[in-house]
Design an enzyme around this catalytic site. Structure first.
Site, PDB file in Angstrom:
ATOM      1  N   LYS A  11       0.833  -1.204   0.000  1.00 21.95           N
ATOM      2  CA  LYS A  11       0.000   0.000   0.000  1.00 21.95           C
ATOM      3  C   LYS A  11       0.875   1.264   0.000  1.00 21.95           C
ATOM      4  O   LYS A  11       2.094   1.177   0.199  1.00 21.95           O
ATOM      5  CB  LYS A  11      -0.934  -0.041   1.224  1.00 21.95           C
ATOM      6  CG  LYS A  11      -1.952  -1.200   1.165  1.00 21.95           C
ATOM      7  CD  LYS A  11      -2.951  -1.132   2.324  1.00 21.95           C
ATOM      8  CE  LYS A  11      -3.939  -2.285   2.267  1.00 21.95           C
ATOM      9  NZ  LYS A  11      -4.964  -2.190   3.336  1.00 21.95           N
ATOM     10  N   PHE A  59     -16.006   4.199   6.930  1.00 25.61           N
ATOM     11  CA  PHE A  59     -14.568   4.468   6.843  1.00 25.61           C
ATOM     12  C   PHE A  59     -14.064   4.527   5.402  1.00 25.61           C
ATOM     13  O   PHE A  59     -12.908   4.876   5.157  1.00 25.61           O
ATOM     14  CB  PHE A  59     -13.760   3.424   7.635  1.00 25.61           C
ATOM     15  CG  PHE A  59     -13.875   1.999   7.140  1.00 25.61           C
ATOM     16  CD1 PHE A  59     -13.180   1.570   6.014  1.00 25.61           C
ATOM     17  CD2 PHE A  59     -14.664   1.077   7.812  1.00 25.61           C
ATOM     18  CE1 PHE A  59     -13.276   0.262   5.562  1.00 25.61           C
ATOM     19  CE2 PHE A  59     -14.769  -0.240   7.371  1.00 25.61           C
ATOM     20  CZ  PHE A  59     -14.067  -0.641   6.241  1.00 25.61           C
ATOM     21  N   ARG A  87      -1.207 -14.241   4.760  1.00 21.72           N
ATOM     22  CA  ARG A  87      -2.168 -13.567   5.656  1.00 21.72           C
ATOM     23  C   ARG A  87      -1.652 -13.611   7.093  1.00 21.72           C
ATOM     24  O   ARG A  87      -1.747 -12.622   7.824  1.00 21.72           O
ATOM     25  CB  ARG A  87      -3.553 -14.227   5.575  1.00 21.72           C
ATOM     26  CG  ARG A  87      -4.292 -14.021   4.275  1.00 21.72           C
ATOM     27  CD  ARG A  87      -4.900 -12.652   4.124  1.00 21.72           C
ATOM     28  NE  ARG A  87      -5.934 -12.375   5.105  1.00 21.72           N
ATOM     29  CZ  ARG A  87      -6.755 -11.326   5.040  1.00 21.72           C
ATOM     30  NH1 ARG A  87      -6.658 -10.468   4.025  1.00 21.72           N
ATOM     31  NH2 ARG A  87      -7.647 -11.108   5.964  1.00 21.72           N
ATOM     32  N   THR A  93      -5.956  -6.956  10.640  1.00 26.65           N
ATOM     33  CA  THR A  93      -6.173  -5.683   9.946  1.00 26.65           C
ATOM     34  C   THR A  93      -5.697  -4.479  10.759  1.00 26.65           C
ATOM     35  O   THR A  93      -5.057  -3.580  10.226  1.00 26.65           O
ATOM     36  CB  THR A  93      -7.686  -5.524   9.629  1.00 26.65           C
ATOM     37  OG1 THR A  93      -8.133  -6.704   8.952  1.00 26.65           O
ATOM     38  CG2 THR A  93      -7.942  -4.311   8.769  1.00 26.65           C
ATOM     39  N   ARG A 104       2.226  -5.953   9.807  1.00 27.39           N
ATOM     40  CA  ARG A 104       1.430  -4.839  10.339  1.00 27.39           C
ATOM     41  C   ARG A 104       1.859  -4.492  11.755  1.00 27.39           C
ATOM     42  O   ARG A 104       1.899  -3.311  12.123  1.00 27.39           O
ATOM     43  CB  ARG A 104      -0.062  -5.190  10.263  1.00 27.39           C
ATOM     44  CG  ARG A 104      -0.590  -5.135   8.824  1.00 27.39           C
ATOM     45  CD  ARG A 104      -1.948  -5.766   8.668  1.00 27.39           C
ATOM     46  NE  ARG A 104      -2.527  -5.494   7.338  1.00 27.39           N
ATOM     47  CZ  ARG A 104      -3.625  -6.081   6.877  1.00 27.39           C
ATOM     48  NH1 ARG A 104      -4.267  -6.981   7.606  1.00 27.39           N
ATOM     49  NH2 ARG A 104      -4.091  -5.778   5.680  1.00 27.39           N
ATOM     50  N   ASN A 114      -1.930   0.151   6.894  1.00 26.29           N
ATOM     51  CA  ASN A 114      -1.473  -1.143   7.397  1.00 26.29           C
ATOM     52  C   ASN A 114      -0.637  -1.937   6.400  1.00 26.29           C
ATOM     53  O   ASN A 114      -0.659  -3.170   6.392  1.00 26.29           O
ATOM     54  CB  ASN A 114      -2.670  -1.960   7.911  1.00 26.29           C
ATOM     55  CG  ASN A 114      -3.707  -2.222   6.833  1.00 26.29           C
ATOM     56  OD1 ASN A 114      -3.497  -1.889   5.672  1.00 26.29           O
ATOM     57  ND2 ASN A 114      -4.815  -2.840   7.210  1.00 26.29           N
ATOM     58  N   HIS A 117      -2.054  -5.366   1.362  1.00 27.67           N
ATOM     59  CA  HIS A 117      -3.246  -6.173   1.104  1.00 27.67           C
ATOM     60  C   HIS A 117      -2.770  -7.565   0.722  1.00 27.67           C
ATOM     61  O   HIS A 117      -1.746  -7.704   0.056  1.00 27.67           O
ATOM     62  CB  HIS A 117      -4.054  -5.582  -0.056  1.00 27.67           C
ATOM     63  CG  HIS A 117      -5.092  -6.536  -0.580  1.00 27.67           C
ATOM     64  ND1 HIS A 117      -6.333  -6.660  -0.009  1.00 27.67           N
ATOM     65  CD2 HIS A 117      -5.028  -7.455  -1.588  1.00 27.67           C
ATOM     66  CE1 HIS A 117      -7.016  -7.600  -0.656  1.00 27.67           C
ATOM     67  NE2 HIS A 117      -6.246  -8.097  -1.616  1.00 27.67           N
ATOM     68  N   GLU A 128      -8.426 -11.443  -7.970  1.00 30.68           N
ATOM     69  CA  GLU A 128      -7.537 -10.295  -7.732  1.00 30.68           C
ATOM     70  C   GLU A 128      -6.292 -10.350  -8.622  1.00 30.68           C
ATOM     71  O   GLU A 128      -5.812  -9.308  -9.078  1.00 30.68           O
ATOM     72  CB  GLU A 128      -7.158 -10.234  -6.246  1.00 30.68           C
ATOM     73  CG  GLU A 128      -8.351  -9.859  -5.367  1.00 30.68           C
ATOM     74  CD  GLU A 128      -8.053  -9.888  -3.876  1.00 30.68           C
ATOM     75  OE1 GLU A 128      -6.933 -10.282  -3.476  1.00 30.68           O
ATOM     76  OE2 GLU A 128      -8.959  -9.509  -3.100  1.00 30.68           O
TER      77      GLU A 128
HETATM   78  N1  UDP Z   1     -10.001  -0.659   6.759  1.00 29.98           N
HETATM   79  C1  UDP Z   1     -10.197   0.591   7.335  1.00 29.98           C
HETATM   80  N2  UDP Z   1     -10.978   0.676   8.467  1.00 29.98           N
HETATM   81  C2  UDP Z   1     -11.585  -0.409   9.014  1.00 29.98           C
HETATM   82  C3  UDP Z   1     -11.395  -1.670   8.418  1.00 29.98           C
HETATM   83  C4  UDP Z   1     -10.601  -1.766   7.292  1.00 29.98           C
HETATM   84  O1  UDP Z   1      -9.676   1.592   6.847  1.00 29.98           O
HETATM   85  O2  UDP Z   1     -12.279  -0.266  10.040  1.00 29.98           O
HETATM   86  C5  UDP Z   1      -9.156  -0.773   5.557  1.00 29.98           C
HETATM   87  C6  UDP Z   1      -7.780  -1.380   5.876  1.00 29.98           C
HETATM   88  O3  UDP Z   1      -6.796  -0.714   5.095  1.00 29.98           O
HETATM   89  C7  UDP Z   1      -7.974  -2.814   5.434  1.00 29.98           C
HETATM   90  C8  UDP Z   1      -8.893  -2.635   4.220  1.00 29.98           C
HETATM   91  O4  UDP Z   1      -9.775  -1.606   4.597  1.00 29.98           O
HETATM   92  O5  UDP Z   1      -6.746  -3.452   5.126  1.00 29.98           O
HETATM   93  C9  UDP Z   1      -9.668  -3.881   3.828  1.00 29.98           C
HETATM   94  O6  UDP Z   1     -10.415  -4.319   4.930  1.00 29.98           O
HETATM   95  P1  UDP Z   1     -10.491  -5.859   5.285  1.00 29.98           P
HETATM   96  O7  UDP Z   1     -11.508  -6.028   6.370  1.00 29.98           O
HETATM   97  O8  UDP Z   1     -10.656  -6.662   4.037  1.00 29.98           O
HETATM   98  O9  UDP Z   1      -9.061  -6.148   5.976  1.00 29.98           O
HETATM   99  P2  UDP Z   1      -7.783  -6.981   5.465  1.00 29.98           P
HETATM  100  O10 UDP Z   1      -8.294  -8.152   4.656  1.00 29.98           O
HETATM  101  O11 UDP Z   1      -6.929  -6.040   4.655  1.00 29.98           O
HETATM  102  O12 UDP Z   1      -7.090  -7.408   6.726  1.00 29.98           O
HETATM  103 MG    MG Z   2      -9.671  -8.194   3.081  1.00 29.78          MG
END
Ligand code: UDP
Ligand code: MG
Length: 141
Positions: A11, A59, A87, A93, A104, A114, A117, A128
């Site tokens: 990112k 958000f 992962r 997250t 992270r 964070n 992705h 993807e």
């Molecule tokens: N995100 C955010 N606020 C939140 C949750 C997620 O800004 O409360 C953003 C964060 O950058 C995250 C992305 O949205 O990585 C995608 O969310 P997801 O729940 O898919 O998390 P990930 O799979 O990246 O852990």
């Molecule tokens: Mg995700």
């Protein structure tokens, strides 16, 4: 365990902090190999598609601002059980809750900024990878 390919995005924070090499080294250490890599800038349409499940969340505007704030690096990475393993290496997250030793936990700032992705399963990985790479941009060697 299956040999599979996952889609990773470094990112804008990872790119601007010059941490992409550090993180890529961690990903290569278990033997995962690069099938495709490119730098790009999201536009709004591509981001809405990539995060289509999130666009209605409160958000999302801040997430969008962050993801459009600079270039990202997309990576197609292959290896045994790579989807789950990456992962786990990235961590949860919310960076403030991510354990030290995860990407992270070590380098992320919050639950938005964070670092990475990574695809969360085989179906999303397939979709993807196609989103960011054409067939002739993916290599076997
Ligand atoms: N995100 C955010 N606020 C939140 C949750 C997620 O800004 O409360 C953003 C964060 O950058 C995250 C992305 O949205 O990585 C995608 O969310 P997801 O729940 O898919 O998390 P990930 O799979 O990246 O852990
Ligand atoms: Mg995700």
């Amino acid at each position: 365990m299956a040999r599979e390919t996952t889609l990773i995005l470094f990112k804008p924070d990872a790119v601007s902090k010059n941490l992409t090499g550090t993180v890529l080294a961690r990903f290569q250490e278990p033997g995962f190999v690069i099938r495709g890599i490119k730098m790009l800038r999201f536009d709004k349409a591509l981001l809405d598609e990539h995060y289509s499940e999130l666009t209605e969340f409160p958000f999302y505007p801040l997430l969008e601002e962050f993801m459009l704030s600079g270039p990202v690096i997309a990576l197609a990475l292959e290896g045994e059980d790579v989807i789950k393993t990456i992962r786990a290496m990235i961590g949860p997250t919310d960076s403030t809750k991510a354990p030290k030793g995860t990407i992270r936990g070590d380098f992320g700032e919050c639950n938005r900024i964070n670092m990475c992705h990574a695809s969360d399963g085989p179906e999303s990985a397939a979709v993807e990878i196609k989103r960011f790479f054409s067939e002739d941009e993916l290599f076997d060697y």
